[in-house]
Design a protein around this motif. Sequence first.
Motif, PDB file in Angstrom:
ATOM      1  N   THR A 146       2.897   5.754 -15.139  1.00 39.07           N
ATOM      2  CA  THR A 146       1.761   6.540 -14.649  1.00 39.07           C
ATOM      3  C   THR A 146       1.886   6.614 -13.128  1.00 39.07           C
ATOM      4  N   PRO A 147       1.536   7.748 -12.537  1.00 39.79           N
ATOM      5  CA  PRO A 147       1.789   7.904 -11.095  1.00 39.79           C
ATOM      6  C   PRO A 147       0.854   7.083 -10.218  1.00 39.79           C
ATOM      7  N   ALA A 148       1.430   6.563  -9.162  1.00 41.25           N
ATOM      8  CA  ALA A 148       0.637   5.967  -8.083  1.00 41.25           C
ATOM      9  C   ALA A 148       0.484   7.048  -7.017  1.00 41.25           C
ATOM     10  N   ARG A 149      -0.593   6.947  -6.251  1.00 41.04           N
ATOM     11  CA  ARG A 149      -0.917   7.991  -5.280  1.00 41.04           C
ATOM     12  C   ARG A 149      -1.190   7.391  -3.903  1.00 41.04           C
ATOM     13  N   PHE A 150      -1.254   8.275  -2.917  1.00 41.67           N
ATOM     14  CA  PHE A 150      -1.543   7.895  -1.543  1.00 41.67           C
ATOM     15  C   PHE A 150      -2.736   6.939  -1.481  1.00 41.67           C
ATOM     16  N   ASP A 151      -2.559   5.877  -0.721  1.00 42.17           N
ATOM     17  CA  ASP A 151      -3.565   4.853  -0.429  1.00 42.17           C
ATOM     18  C   ASP A 151      -3.812   3.873  -1.571  1.00 42.17           C
ATOM     19  N   ASP A 152      -3.121   4.020  -2.698  1.00 41.17           N
ATOM     20  CA  ASP A 152      -3.223   3.014  -3.754  1.00 41.17           C
ATOM     21  C   ASP A 152      -2.663   1.688  -3.251  1.00 41.17           C
ATOM     22  N   MET A 153      -3.247   0.601  -3.710  1.00 42.54           N
ATOM     23  CA  MET A 153      -2.705  -0.722  -3.453  1.00 42.54           C
ATOM     24  C   MET A 153      -1.993  -1.149  -4.725  1.00 42.54           C
ATOM     25  N   LEU A 154      -0.691  -1.400  -4.609  1.00 43.12           N
ATOM     26  CA  LEU A 154       0.111  -1.812  -5.754  1.00 43.12           C
ATOM     27  C   LEU A 154       0.472  -3.283  -5.635  1.00 43.12           C
ATOM     28  N   GLN A 158      10.620  -6.496 -13.157  1.00 43.03           N
ATOM     29  CA  GLN A 158       9.713  -6.166 -12.071  1.00 43.03           C
ATOM     30  C   GLN A 158       8.738  -5.084 -12.532  1.00 43.03           C
ATOM     31  N   THR A 159       7.488  -5.276 -12.173  1.00 43.80           N
ATOM     32  CA  THR A 159       6.429  -4.368 -12.584  1.00 43.80           C
ATOM     33  C   THR A 159       5.566  -4.015 -11.387  1.00 43.80           C
ATOM     34  N   ALA A 160       5.263  -2.726 -11.225  1.00 44.00           N
ATOM     35  CA  ALA A 160       4.339  -2.274 -10.177  1.00 44.00           C
ATOM     36  C   ALA A 160       3.048  -1.854 -10.860  1.00 44.00           C
ATOM     37  N   ARG A 161       1.945  -2.492 -10.437  1.00 47.15           N
ATOM     38  CA  ARG A 161       0.644  -2.218 -11.041  1.00 47.15           C
ATOM     39  C   ARG A 161      -0.371  -1.803  -9.990  1.00 47.15           C
ATOM     40  N   ARG A 162      -1.273  -0.949 -10.413  1.00 43.96           N
ATOM     41  CA  ARG A 162      -2.458  -0.600  -9.632  1.00 43.96           C
ATOM     42  C   ARG A 162      -3.616  -1.197 -10.420  1.00 43.96           C
ATOM     43  N   GLU A 163      -4.178  -2.284  -9.901  1.00 49.77           N
ATOM     44  CA  GLU A 163      -5.182  -3.071 -10.615  1.00 49.77           C
ATOM     45  C   GLU A 163      -4.614  -3.458 -11.980  1.00 49.77           C
ATOM     46  N   ASP A 164      -5.220  -3.036 -13.082  1.00 51.73           N
ATOM     47  CA  ASP A 164      -4.723  -3.414 -14.405  1.00 51.73           C
ATOM     48  C   ASP A 164      -3.842  -2.347 -15.038  1.00 51.73           C
ATOM     49  N   GLU A 165      -3.524  -1.303 -14.299  1.00 51.68           N
ATOM     50  CA  GLU A 165      -2.746  -0.188 -14.841  1.00 51.68           C
ATOM     51  C   GLU A 165      -1.288  -0.285 -14.389  1.00 51.68           C
ATOM     52  N   THR A 166      -0.372  -0.323 -15.333  1.00 52.95           N
ATOM     53  CA  THR A 166       1.050  -0.412 -15.012  1.00 52.95           C
ATOM     54  C   THR A 166       1.582   0.975 -14.685  1.00 52.95           C
ATOM     55  N   ARG A 189       0.849  -1.188   0.000  1.00 51.81           N
ATOM     56  CA  ARG A 189       0.000   0.000   0.000  1.00 51.81           C
ATOM     57  C   ARG A 189       0.889   1.244   0.000  1.00 51.81           C
ATOM     58  N   VAL A 190       0.453   2.267  -0.722  1.00 52.07           N
ATOM     59  CA  VAL A 190       1.176   3.536  -0.746  1.00 52.07           C
ATOM     60  C   VAL A 190       0.748   4.351   0.468  1.00 52.07           C
ATOM     61  N   TYR A 191       1.723   4.704   1.291  1.00 52.26           N
ATOM     62  CA  TYR A 191       1.471   5.535   2.461  1.00 52.26           C
ATOM     63  C   TYR A 191       1.824   6.990   2.158  1.00 52.26           C
ATOM     64  N   TYR A 192       1.331   7.878   2.998  1.00 51.41           N
ATOM     65  CA  TYR A 192       1.593   9.299   2.823  1.00 51.41           C
ATOM     66  C   TYR A 192       3.093   9.567   2.715  1.00 51.41           C
ATOM     67  N   GLU A 193       3.885   8.884   3.533  1.00 54.37           N
ATOM     68  CA  GLU A 193       5.343   9.073   3.535  1.00 54.37           C
ATOM     69  C   GLU A 193       5.998   8.668   2.216  1.00 54.37           C
ATOM     70  N   ASP A 194       5.296   7.911   1.391  1.00 60.86           N
ATOM     71  CA  ASP A 194       5.828   7.473   0.093  1.00 60.86           C
ATOM     72  C   ASP A 194       5.625   8.516  -0.998  1.00 60.86           C
ATOM     73  N   THR A 195       4.850   9.556  -0.697  1.00 56.14           N
ATOM     74  CA  THR A 195       4.482  10.518  -1.732  1.00 56.14           C
ATOM     75  C   THR A 195       5.296  11.807  -1.621  1.00 56.14           C
ATOM     76  N   ASP A 196       5.273  12.575  -2.707  1.00 54.87           N
ATOM     77  CA  ASP A 196       5.975  13.861  -2.733  1.00 54.87           C
ATOM     78  C   ASP A 196       4.964  15.000  -2.567  1.00 54.87           C
ATOM     79  N   LEU A 197       5.414  16.213  -2.759  1.00 58.88           N
ATOM     80  CA  LEU A 197       4.575  17.386  -2.581  1.00 58.88           C
ATOM     81  C   LEU A 197       3.369  17.388  -3.514  1.00 58.88           C
ATOM     82  N   ALA A 198       3.501  16.734  -4.665  1.00 62.68           N
ATOM     83  CA  ALA A 198       2.392  16.658  -5.622  1.00 62.68           C
ATOM     84  C   ALA A 198       1.392  15.560  -5.265  1.00 62.68           C
TER      85      ALA A 198
END
Length: 131
Positions: A66-74, A92-100, A8-17
Amino acid sequence: MSHCFEIRVYYEDTDLAGIVYYANYLKFIERARTEWVRGLGVDQSRLKTEEGIVFAVRRIEADYLTPARFDDMLTVETRVEEIGGARITLAQTARREDETCFVARVQLVALSNTGRPQRLPEALKRAIAED
């Protein structure tokens, strides 16, 4: 064969955007590789202590799609592409559902305690082949 690891993407994993900071994808795929090796039954601490072998990233090619965002499950998928005498190349591939979101090609090398390339242990090669 491939190995999948969810993170899971946590707040600490994200940048200012509010998107995953680019370097954190490297952490995500590192965690996935660790769990892949653990799932093969390889204890990396024991490998270092008993055989003097550690793994290091020699080369990495990465594409941010494509960017992943806070609370996304990868889901991070790890697949073996090639095994050499002292190295392993992984896709290695990081996906959010069907989106790479992110793809990487990672070359690992086995090193001795002195930092010199070391042949991969046969038990590891067998475990990868059986996976």
